[in-house]
Design an enzyme around this catalytic site. Structure first.
Site, PDB file in Angstrom:
ATOM      1  CE  LYS A  78      -3.920   2.016   2.576  1.00 24.53           C
ATOM      2  NZ  LYS A  78      -4.839   1.894   3.732  1.00 24.53           N
ATOM      3  CB  SER A 158      -8.190   3.895   2.680  1.00 25.45           C
ATOM      4  OG  SER A 158      -7.413   3.222   3.641  1.00 25.45           O
ATOM      5  CB  SER A 182      -8.774   1.214   5.593  1.00 26.89           C
ATOM      6  OG  SER A 182      -9.418   2.417   5.320  1.00 26.89           O
TER       7      SER A 182
HETATM    8  N1  GLN Z   1     -13.401   4.819   5.850  1.00 24.21           N
HETATM    9  C1  GLN Z   1     -12.834   5.286   7.067  1.00 24.21           C
HETATM   10  C2  GLN Z   1     -12.396   6.737   6.935  1.00 24.21           C
HETATM   11  O1  GLN Z   1     -12.559   7.266   5.907  1.00 24.21           O
HETATM   12  C3  GLN Z   1     -11.703   4.420   7.496  1.00 24.21           C
HETATM   13  C4  GLN Z   1     -10.464   4.651   6.744  1.00 24.21           C
HETATM   14  C5  GLN Z   1      -9.328   3.800   7.227  1.00 24.21           C
HETATM   15  O2  GLN Z   1      -9.539   2.815   7.924  1.00 24.21           O
HETATM   16  N2  GLN Z   1      -8.136   4.205   6.887  1.00 24.21           N
HETATM   17  O3  GLN Z   1     -11.935   7.313   7.840  1.00 24.21           O
END
Ligand code: GLN
EC number: 6.3.5.7
Length: 491
Positions: A78, A158, A182
């Site tokens: 990532k 994400s 995410s």
């Molecule tokens: N979707 C969540 C956010 O936008 C979690 C994102 C994540 O876990 N990095 O904050």
């Protein structure tokens, strides 16, 4: 010729050890798959030369019998993980062409154990999002499509690039991070396995920070066993991260196949939402039946503060983000947009460098931390967080070993379909996952079935702190019962 890309990590490990193929062959097969799958936009940087060099080096080690536990396994990383001499952007324009002079602890442990890096994977900008649509490199496309449709679907976020690449057989496994879901939500959207370890299990050092008290690295892979194999290399104490915990790393793979007889599995009544698709509800019941058939005992539990988790998360996470992102000022990294004064340069750089969602989070975060609002929002959210954590502790104190929930409230949706007018529509995706981050607990998402349109759905198991092993044992029971799911290739 063996199909070199659809194997699991466990199978490839055997093939490499038996000299059925080399890491270079395995790596080349994956590099070709990546090239043929650019339509998915899963990789933001391909590193074929580095991959081949790493593969050759590990082949030489394997020949001498010196390969580590991940010897020769090609992985995707990532773009939130700093990789030495390899561009790392968090998929934000503000990092520009930032090339870190250091390697994150988690990735350095993977290379220590013999893994090969294929390239950097797309993600939501600074990991803020649930659909991988906020990336400055554009959205990632899910390899899954609705039956009879060619609408592009999101892979979740994400870690959308990680999930999409693993599902589409572009890499055998990937690193990911989970601040509010995410890892688990994209895993559920792509029929892959995603593990969010206990807070402190993996070092955060060298990972671009979003919300430091919630961020945790973990693997995405195609099977529960593969995710356990990756976890062992990713986990461990790191003196460079003061929140990493000094505890021996167990052999997670040994937990696979262990009996779950007599385990108490909690079914939280607050996770039964109004308007939840019938298929999600059905899958959850089915999952419970599978665990019961394996000898586990199911108990209804209550996590009364669940309904406050999402609003509290969307205060705590932006608050920490606003502080973490203060460092992107046009001086130290990447993009600089000049201005008449230094203040103007900061403003111009941040206005141009951050995307809409990131700017929204910085503004919300700054607001909830500001004098006059701190007590009303931030402090209150922190108190709610303590109550959420206590809900889980109460259940575990009553002997509950793990908790079973759906991973997401729906299957993957279309690119551009959600959150355009109202960002909260997107935030609602995280409803089953954010509680786990707020409480610092481990969670795993395992593919468990499909909806009426043929899209994958996942179940989530939540564990006691540092008891990832139980999640691997239970996760494998679900996997055995549900079978594995592979998207049909169209790209
Ligand atoms: N979707 C969540 C956010 O936008 C979690 C994102 C994540 O876990 N990095 O904050």
């Amino acid at each position: 010729m063996t199909d070199l890309i659809s194997m699991t990590i466990a199978e490839a490990r055997n093939g490499l050890a038996n000299k059925s193929f080399t890491s270079l062959e395995l790596t080349d097969a994956h590099l070709a798959a990546i090239e043929a799958a650019r339509a998915l936009n899963a990789f933001v940087l391909e590193t074929p030369d580095k991959a081949r060099a790493m593969a050759r080096a590990i082949d030489a080690k394997i020949a001498k019998g010196e390969g580590g536990p991940l010897a020769g396994i090609p992985l995707g990383i990532k773009d939130l993980f700093a990789t030495k001499d390899v561009r790392t952007t968090a998929c934000s324009k503000i990092l520009g062409n930032f090339v870190p002079p250091y390697e994150s602890t988690v990735t350095s442990q993977l290379w220590r154990d013999g893994a090969v890096m294929l390239g950097k994977l797309n993600n939501d900008e600074f990991a803020m999002g649930s659909s991988n649509e906020t990336s400055c490199f554009g959205p990632v496309v899910n390899p899954w499509r609705r039956e009879g449709s060619n609408t592009s679907l999101v892979p979740g976020g994400s870690s959308g690039g990680s999930a999409s690449a693993v599902a589409a057989l572009l890499c055998m496994g990937a690193t990911a991070t989970d601040t509010g879901g995410s890892i688990r939500q994209p895993a559920a959207f792509t029929a892959t396995v995603g593990v969010k370890p206990t807070y402190g299990r993996c070092s955060r050092w060298g990972i671009v920070a979003f919300a430091s008290s919630l961020d945790q690295a973990g693997p995405i892979a195609r099977t529960v066993r593969d995710s356990a194999i990756l976890m062992r290399s990713m986990a461990g104490h790191d003196p460079k991260d003061t929140t990493s915990v000094d505890r021996a790393v167990p052999d997670y793979e040994a937990a696979i196949g262990k009996s779950v007889k007599g385990m108490k599995i909690g079914i939280p009544k607050e996770y039964r939402l109004d308007g939840m698709p019938a298929e999600v509800e059905k899958l959850w019941t089915e999952g419970a039946a599978w665990l019961k058939a394996a000898g586990a005992e199911l108990v209804e539990i209550s996590l009364p503060h669940t309904k406050y988790a999402l609003p509290a998360y969307y205060i705590v996470a932006p608050a920490e983000a606003s502080s973490n992102l203060a460092r992107y000022d046009g001086v130290r990294y990447g993009l600089r947009v000049p201005g008449g004064s230094i203040g103007e340069m900061y403003e111009n750089t941040r206005a141009e460098g951050f995307g809409d969602e990131v700017r929204r989070r910085v503004m919300i975060g700054t607001y909830v931390l500001s004098a006059g609002y701190y007590d009303a929002y931030y402090l209150r959210a922190q108190k709610v967080r303590t109550l959420i954590k206590r809900d889980f502790e109460d259940c575990f104190a009553k002997g509950v070993n793990a908790i079973l929930t759906p991973a997401t409230p729906s299957a993957a949706f279309g690119v551009g379909e959600k959150g355009g007018a109202d960002p909260v529509e997107m935030y609602l995706n995280d409803i089953f996952t954010v509680t786990v981050n707020m409480a610092g607990l481990p969670g795993i998402a395992v593919p468990a079935g499909k909806d009426a349109q043929g899209l994958p759905l996942g179940l989530q198991l939540i564990g006691r702190p540092f008891d990832e092993e139980t999640l691997f044992s239970l996760g494998e029971v679900v996997e055995q019962a549900a079978g594995r799911f592979t998207p049909e290739r169209w790209w």
